[in-house]
Design a protein around this motif. Structure first.
Motif, PDB file in Angstrom:
ATOM      1  N   SER A  34       0.862  -1.270   0.008  1.00 29.51           N
ATOM      2  CA  SER A  34      -0.111  -0.002  -0.152  1.00 29.51           C
ATOM      3  C   SER A  34       0.728   1.369  -0.001  1.00 29.51           C
ATOM      4  N   GLY A  35       0.316   2.323  -0.514  1.00 28.30           N
ATOM      5  CA  GLY A  35       1.015   3.520  -0.663  1.00 28.30           C
ATOM      6  C   GLY A  35       1.908   3.695  -1.879  1.00 28.30           C
ATOM      7  N   LYS A  36       2.590   4.881  -2.168  1.00 28.80           N
ATOM      8  CA  LYS A  36       3.279   5.325  -3.153  1.00 28.80           C
ATOM      9  C   LYS A  36       4.866   5.330  -2.819  1.00 28.80           C
ATOM     10  N   VAL A  37       5.451   4.960  -3.642  1.00 27.69           N
ATOM     11  CA  VAL A  37       7.221   5.137  -3.622  1.00 27.69           C
ATOM     12  C   VAL A  37       7.914   5.677  -5.083  1.00 27.69           C
ATOM     13  N   ARG A  38       8.742   6.690  -4.886  1.00 28.62           N
ATOM     14  CA  ARG A  38       9.320   7.260  -5.777  1.00 28.62           C
ATOM     15  C   ARG A  38      10.659   6.820  -6.002  1.00 28.62           C
ATOM     16  N   LEU A  39      11.178   6.489  -7.533  1.00 26.17           N
ATOM     17  CA  LEU A  39      12.546   6.066  -7.599  1.00 26.17           C
ATOM     18  C   LEU A  39      13.144   7.339  -8.289  1.00 26.17           C
ATOM     19  N   SER A  40      14.363   7.457  -7.983  1.00 27.52           N
ATOM     20  CA  SER A  40      15.230   8.648  -8.618  1.00 27.52           C
ATOM     21  C   SER A  40      16.720   7.924  -8.875  1.00 27.52           C
ATOM     22  N   LYS A  41      17.586   8.406  -9.683  1.00 26.61           N
ATOM     23  CA  LYS A  41      18.862   8.225  -9.716  1.00 26.61           C
ATOM     24  C   LYS A  41      19.706   9.492  -9.790  1.00 26.61           C
ATOM     25  N   GLU A  42      21.002   9.331  -9.431  1.00 31.51           N
ATOM     26  CA  GLU A  42      21.895  10.658  -9.531  1.00 31.51           C
ATOM     27  C   GLU A  42      21.998  11.003 -10.936  1.00 31.51           C
ATOM     28  N   THR A  53       7.158   6.568 -10.346  1.00 32.20           N
ATOM     29  CA  THR A  53       6.276   6.435  -9.397  1.00 32.20           C
ATOM     30  C   THR A  53       5.667   5.125  -9.238  1.00 32.20           C
ATOM     31  N   LEU A  54       5.925   4.393  -8.202  1.00 32.04           N
ATOM     32  CA  LEU A  54       5.431   2.969  -8.133  1.00 32.04           C
ATOM     33  C   LEU A  54       4.060   2.902  -7.131  1.00 32.04           C
ATOM     34  N   GLY A  55       3.197   1.961  -7.412  1.00 30.59           N
ATOM     35  CA  GLY A  55       2.129   1.963  -6.256  1.00 30.59           C
ATOM     36  C   GLY A  55       2.027   0.404  -6.060  1.00 30.59           C
ATOM     37  N   GLU A  73      19.489   2.740  -7.706  1.00 28.06           N
ATOM     38  CA  GLU A  73      18.354   3.941  -7.700  1.00 28.06           C
ATOM     39  C   GLU A  73      18.081   3.881  -6.110  1.00 28.06           C
ATOM     40  N   THR A  74      17.589   5.087  -5.812  1.00 29.28           N
ATOM     41  CA  THR A  74      17.114   5.621  -4.548  1.00 29.28           C
ATOM     42  C   THR A  74      15.540   5.339  -4.477  1.00 29.28           C
ATOM     43  N   ALA A  75      15.076   4.907  -3.493  1.00 31.78           N
ATOM     44  CA  ALA A  75      13.678   4.772  -3.211  1.00 31.78           C
ATOM     45  C   ALA A  75      13.264   5.643  -2.232  1.00 31.78           C
ATOM     46  N   ARG A  76      12.135   6.295  -2.186  1.00 33.76           N
ATOM     47  CA  ARG A  76      11.595   7.438  -1.267  1.00 33.76           C
ATOM     48  C   ARG A  76      10.281   7.338  -1.056  1.00 33.76           C
ATOM     49  N   ALA A  77       9.693   7.028   0.150  1.00 34.13           N
ATOM     50  CA  ALA A  77       8.294   6.721   0.307  1.00 34.13           C
ATOM     51  C   ALA A  77       7.592   8.337   0.106  1.00 34.13           C
ATOM     52  N   LEU A  78       6.627   8.197  -0.900  1.00 36.18           N
ATOM     53  CA  LEU A  78       5.742   9.386  -1.159  1.00 36.18           C
ATOM     54  C   LEU A  78       4.720   9.642  -0.035  1.00 36.18           C
ATOM     55  N   THR A  79       4.198   8.393   0.230  1.00 34.65           N
ATOM     56  CA  THR A  79       2.998   8.479   1.181  1.00 34.65           C
ATOM     57  C   THR A  79       3.784   7.354   2.452  1.00 34.65           C
TER      58      THR A  79
END
Length: 410
Positions: A34-42, A53-55, A73-79
């Motif tokens: 549950s929730g959303k996660v955003r992936l980013s790269k340097e 954005t993943l769900g 990659e870096t994964a950060r919780a959006l929610t």
């Protein structure tokens, strides 16, 4: 009877970092409950089809976990999120009990691999032909020009079969007649259902551009993966016993992105779509091996793509050396003296420097007392020096990028 699969559930608050790019020793991946996660790269190299954005139902961290490499990659919780944590040694049991999860991971990896491979090819090679059956004729012409008549005969026949109304069909028919006297061993097609296939050295497994519905597992010998462009055969990889290839054509029903040729006498096991679906349920270890293989390829091509974005040539050389160290999982704490399996000339080619720039920056690299050439191989006395210098050049590039972004408009 195997113990039931027990997976952990982990909660992260919004804005929490879950995984961080570059962190080593990844031992688990995550499926979003549950929730959303955003992936980013340097370094943002190409826009990915999946998006950042993943769900729920999506997964991340599989590449690093299954390949055993650092996170890409870096994964950060959006929610606020709840994640299912899957350790590497649980993967086989997970896919055995959840075939749809296995197929989702493998299909996404296959698409991701093809997408990244096309991006890397565009950046590093020129005049690459589109992946369609008409290119088989170009492959045949290449082999004919180089007097490799057995391979040319195979490719002309394959072109006629795949493109019966193609522009060059008549030419292919005439070429077949012309080279027939020089063909010593006509390669016979394999029968339907013939899953174990023996090939002699230099026989073609499949041509670039050829439609495909099988993947192959090498049981004995080796196979080279090649692309034909600008009258050159470009060697992409040499695969050995236990390796798997040809999976992207099977999974996506697209033409072969590259050709495969027996590098030595070999024995292959062919797996078609029907067998593959069955294997997911009955041979989870093999599917885990395929996932690991795709993870290693994706990790490597990400690193290679990121290398092309480094502006400083010497920085690009240090980064490529670190890629080779990371690829082989060398422990830099003990590798006080490490010999690469290539020389300075090959390193210069790897980073795409011109002959003139290669001489200049190759000389600058060798000014460091950390390097020497022994038996035409590049040797570093202390592998940690490569890591240190690579970090320095990356920091300098990031500072320059920040400076340019903050520069006021004229």
């Amino acid at each position: 009877m195997a113990a039931p699969l027990q997976l952990a559930f982990i909660n992260f608050a919004a804005n929490s970092y879950i995984i961080v790019e570059g962190k080593r020793n990844a031992d688990r991946f995550f499926i979003i409950r549950s929730g959303k996660v955003r992936l980013s790269k340097e370094v943002q190299i190409v826009a990915e089809e999946q998006g950042d954005t993943l769900g729920p139902g999506d997964f991340f961290g599989v590449v690093s976990t299954m390949s055993g490499h650092s996170h890409i990659e870096t994964a950060r919780a959006l929610t606020d999120v709840t994640l299912i944590s899957v350790q590497k040694d649980q993967f086989s049991q997970l896919i055995q009990n959840n075939a749809p999860v296995a197929m989702k991971i493998i299909l996404q990896f296959s698409k991701r691999m093809r997408y990244l491979d096309e991006a890397f090819t565009r950046l590093t090679l020129k005049n690459i032909a589109a992946e369609d059956p008409s290119h088989i004729y170009d492959v045949a012409e290449y082999y004919a020009r180089h007097n490799q008549f057995n391979q040319a005969f195979y490719a002309y026949q394959k072109y006629i079969k795949c493109c019966p109304k193609g522009f060059n069909v008549q030419n292919a028919i005439e070429r077949l007649k012309k080279i027939a006297p020089y063909v010593k061993d006509v390669q016979q097609p394999f029968k339907p259902g013939e899953n174990i296939r023996a090939l002699k050295k230099d026989q073609i497994v499949f041509c670039e551009g050829e439609p495909g519905d099988e993947l192959f597992i090498i049981q004995k010998g080796s196979v080279k993966i090649v692309k034909i462009t600008d009258n050159n055969e470009i060697l992409l990889a040499v695969l050995k016993s236990g390796d798997i290839f040809g999976e992207m054509a099977l999974l996506e029903s697209k033409p072969r992105a590259a050709g495969a040729v027996a590098y030595e006498d070999c024995q292959l096991m062919a797996v078609n779509r029907e067998n593959f679906q069955q294997m997911i349920k009955t041979q989870p270890q093999l599917i885990a091996r395929l996932t690991t293989l795709l993870s290693e390829r994706i990790w490597l091509i990400y690193r290679q793509l990121a290398n092309t974005q480094i502006n400083e040539p010497l920085g690009r050389m240090y980064d490529m050396l670190q890629i080779q160290i990371d690829k082989k999982k060398i422990d830099i704490t003990t590798a006080t003296n490490y010999s690469f399996d290539f020389g300075l000339k090959e390193l210069i080619n790897m980073v795409g420097l011109s002959q003139g720039d290669g001489r200049i920056y190759g000389s600058k690299l060798m000014e460091s007392r950390a390097f020497q050439i022994i038996n035409d191989k590049l040797v570093v006395k202390d592998a940690s020096e490569i890591i240190k210098q690579n970090a320095y050049y990356r920091k300098m590039q990031q500072l320059e990028k920040t400076r340019l972004n903050n520069k006021p408009l004229a």
